[in-house]
Design a protein around this motif. Structure first.
Motif, mmCIF file in Angstrom:
data_model
loop_
_atom_site.group_PDB
_atom_site.id
_atom_site.type_symbol
_atom_site.label_atom_id
_atom_site.label_comp_id
_atom_site.label_asym_id
_atom_site.label_seq_id
_atom_site.Cartn_x
_atom_site.Cartn_y
_atom_site.Cartn_z
ATOM 1 N N VAL A 249 0.854 -1.184 0.000
ATOM 2 C CA VAL A 249 0.000 0.000 0.000
ATOM 3 C C VAL A 249 0.892 1.236 0.000
ATOM 4 O O VAL A 249 1.818 1.335 0.808
ATOM 5 C CB VAL A 249 -0.927 0.037 1.233
ATOM 6 C CG1 VAL A 249 -1.888 1.229 1.140
ATOM 7 C CG2 VAL A 249 -1.702 -1.268 1.388
ATOM 8 N N GLU B 7 0.916 5.668 -0.346
ATOM 9 C CA GLU B 7 0.150 6.915 -0.359
ATOM 10 C C GLU B 7 1.013 8.029 -0.937
ATOM 11 O O GLU B 7 2.166 8.197 -0.552
ATOM 12 C CB GLU B 7 -0.291 7.259 1.080
ATOM 13 C CG GLU B 7 -1.190 8.476 1.191
ATOM 14 C CD GLU B 7 -0.415 9.773 1.432
ATOM 15 O OE1 GLU B 7 -1.015 10.848 1.256
ATOM 16 O OE2 GLU B 7 0.784 9.705 1.797
ATOM 17 N N ALA C 240 -2.225 -1.385 -3.575
ATOM 18 C CA ALA C 240 -3.226 -0.349 -3.323
ATOM 19 C C ALA C 240 -2.529 1.005 -3.282
ATOM 20 O O ALA C 240 -1.520 1.173 -2.580
ATOM 21 C CB ALA C 240 -3.966 -0.606 -2.015
ATOM 22 N N VAL D 283 -3.086 5.178 -2.746
ATOM 23 C CA VAL D 283 -3.957 6.184 -2.152
ATOM 24 C C VAL D 283 -3.440 7.564 -2.542
ATOM 25 O O VAL D 283 -2.326 7.944 -2.161
ATOM 26 C CB VAL D 283 -3.998 6.048 -0.620
ATOM 27 C CG1 VAL D 283 -4.975 7.064 -0.027
ATOM 28 C CG2 VAL D 283 -4.363 4.630 -0.204
ATOM 29 N N THR E 121 -5.477 -4.675 -7.870
ATOM 30 C CA THR E 121 -4.964 -3.326 -7.633
ATOM 31 C C THR E 121 -6.123 -2.398 -7.278
ATOM 32 O O THR E 121 -7.253 -2.602 -7.713
ATOM 33 C CB THR E 121 -4.229 -2.812 -8.890
ATOM 34 O OG1 THR E 121 -3.158 -3.714 -9.207
ATOM 35 C CG2 THR E 121 -3.672 -1.422 -8.699
ATOM 36 N N LEU E 122 -5.822 -1.404 -6.481
ATOM 37 C CA LEU E 122 -6.786 -0.366 -6.132
ATOM 38 C C LEU E 122 -6.100 0.984 -6.281
ATOM 39 O O LEU E 122 -5.003 1.184 -5.764
ATOM 40 C CB LEU E 122 -7.279 -0.550 -4.698
ATOM 41 C CG LEU E 122 -8.212 0.529 -4.147
ATOM 42 C CD1 LEU E 122 -9.529 0.559 -4.913
ATOM 43 C CD2 LEU E 122 -8.456 0.312 -2.654
ATOM 44 N N ALA F 50 -7.182 -3.366 -11.918
ATOM 45 C CA ALA F 50 -7.350 -2.224 -11.025
ATOM 46 C C ALA F 50 -8.794 -1.771 -10.924
ATOM 47 O O ALA F 50 -9.487 -1.630 -11.931
ATOM 48 C CB ALA F 50 -6.486 -1.053 -11.476
ATOM 49 N N THR F 51 -9.236 -1.511 -9.700
ATOM 50 C CA THR F 51 -10.402 -0.687 -9.433
ATOM 51 C C THR F 51 -9.900 0.746 -9.309
ATOM 52 O O THR F 51 -8.962 1.011 -8.553
ATOM 53 C CB THR F 51 -11.094 -1.104 -8.128
ATOM 54 O OG1 THR F 51 -11.713 -2.377 -8.308
ATOM 55 C CG2 THR F 51 -12.156 -0.094 -7.708
ATOM 56 N N GLN G 275 -8.491 9.638 2.950
ATOM 57 C CA GLN G 275 -8.746 8.631 3.977
ATOM 58 C C GLN G 275 -9.334 9.256 5.232
ATOM 59 O O GLN G 275 -10.038 8.584 6.006
ATOM 60 C CB GLN G 275 -7.468 7.852 4.311
ATOM 61 C CG GLN G 275 -6.446 8.586 5.172
ATOM 62 C CD GLN G 275 -5.588 9.571 4.406
ATOM 63 O OE1 GLN G 275 -5.760 9.754 3.201
ATOM 64 N NE2 GLN G 275 -4.647 10.210 5.090
ATOM 65 N N LEU H 103 -10.843 -0.394 0.541
ATOM 66 C CA LEU H 103 -9.664 -1.175 0.951
ATOM 67 C C LEU H 103 -10.068 -2.590 1.325
ATOM 68 O O LEU H 103 -9.373 -3.563 0.992
ATOM 69 C CB LEU H 103 -8.958 -0.494 2.121
ATOM 70 C CG LEU H 103 -7.711 0.351 1.809
ATOM 71 C CD1 LEU H 103 -6.554 -0.543 1.389
ATOM 72 C CD2 LEU H 103 -8.003 1.413 0.773
ATOM 73 N N TRP I 237 -10.653 -4.576 -1.776
ATOM 74 C CA TRP I 237 -9.372 -4.945 -2.389
ATOM 75 C C TRP I 237 -8.750 -6.133 -1.650
ATOM 76 O O TRP I 237 -8.280 -7.092 -2.301
ATOM 77 C CB TRP I 237 -8.434 -3.740 -2.348
ATOM 78 C CG TRP I 237 -6.996 -4.055 -2.674
ATOM 79 C CD1 TRP I 237 -6.491 -4.401 -3.883
ATOM 80 C CD2 TRP I 237 -5.889 -4.034 -1.755
ATOM 81 N NE1 TRP I 237 -5.122 -4.598 -3.791
ATOM 82 C CE2 TRP I 237 -4.743 -4.375 -2.492
ATOM 83 C CE3 TRP I 237 -5.763 -3.740 -0.405
ATOM 84 C CZ2 TRP I 237 -3.473 -4.452 -1.897
ATOM 85 C CZ3 TRP I 237 -4.505 -3.805 0.180
ATOM 86 C CH2 TRP I 237 -3.377 -4.165 -0.572
#
Length: 271
Positions: free
Chosen positions: A92, A94, A116, A118, A210-211, A236-237, A249, A260, A263
């Motif tokens: 993950v 960010e 993921a 963000v 994937t997100l 991917a979403t 978030q 999340l 995912w």
């Protein structure tokens, strides 16, 4: 594997089971990702969450040898080698951490079982080259700002789309705490060579779940530059959340937790 860098990253660890490596963005520290993810895992067992501080941020040192994003990435690669070895893990990232996460997924496609992102840095790394919306506050609270110390109010106002006591509390505890301890000299040095020498998407597509989460009002990294990434991530979403800026978030916690969680379910279903 032997160390490629002279840095051992400080990190916090929670839980046991499938490793989840969480990389924060530029300037804050691991507390940003801790605040992001621990609510998601509160009702889920079987995950070992790893929250490192990137070099020059939090309690991780940043000696002169760390002078570029390539060097920061190498320090994270060392961390993976030392702490996880060859074990599969979820990743993950960010903002700037999302940029690094994509590079790690490129270099370890068989080891990273899910990715993921963000509010990630998109195809344009430098701020001036990004396609971003104008800064906008959709839910202002002048009284809240007036009752807050000037420095905190200024930092919060610069980034917030939703101004409530709860978003201010989380900003203070999860983000401002990192800003206060960042090594600004080291970060200025790295900032001079901010673009990775290898494009994270310069290789085979990443075919694991994937997100990609973006904020409709994110004036820092935007959402259009990330949409261009989709061909490289066929599983991917991609979501653009309204009433959400660069700290989506905090501003849309319900949607964040739900997406999340979905995912994580997709990754688990892949085995």
């Amino acid at each position: 594997m032997p160390h490629r860098t002279p840095v051992t990253l400080n990190f916090v660890e929670h839980g046991t089971g499938t490793p989840v490596l969480a990389l924060h963005g530029w300037t804050p520290d691991h507390r940003l990702m801790l605040g992001c993810l621990e609510p998601v895992f509160a009702g889920r067992t079987g995950y070992r969450r790893l929250y490192p501080d990137l070099p020059g941020m939090g309690e991780s040192p940043c000696p002169p040898e760390i002078a570029s994003s390539d060097d920061v990435l190498a320090a994270v690669q060392d961390f993976v080698d030392d702490v996880l070895g060859d074990a599969p893990f979820l990743l993950v990232g960010e903002s700037y951490g999302g940029y690094l996460a994509r590079a790690i997924a490129r270099s370890r496609p068989d080891q990273v079982r899910g990715l993921a992102l963000v509010c990630p840095t998109g195809t344009a790394v430098e701020n001036a080259d990004r396609t971003v919306p104008q800064r906008q506050v959709l839910r202002p609270d002048p009284d809240l700002l007036a009752s807050t110390d000037a420095r905190t109010a200024a930092e919060f106002t610069d980034i917030s789309v939703v101004q409530t006591p709860e978003t201010l509390r989380r900003f203070r505890e999860e983000i401002l705490t990192g800003l206060d301890v960042a090594d600004t000299t080291a970060m200025a040095r790295i900032r001079q060579r901010w673009t990775l020498s290898e494009d994270p998407e310069d290789g085979a597509p990443f075919t694991r779940p994937t997100l990609i989460l973006t904020g409709r009002q994110d004036h820092v990294t935007g959402y259009l530059d990330q949409f261009v990434l989709l061909p490289h991530y066929p599983r991917a979403t991609f979501a653009v959340l309204d009433v959400a800026g660069h700290n989506l978030q905090i501003e849309q916690p319900g949607l964040f937790d739900a997406l999340l969680g979905e995912w994580l379910d997709r990754v688990a279903a892949d085995g």
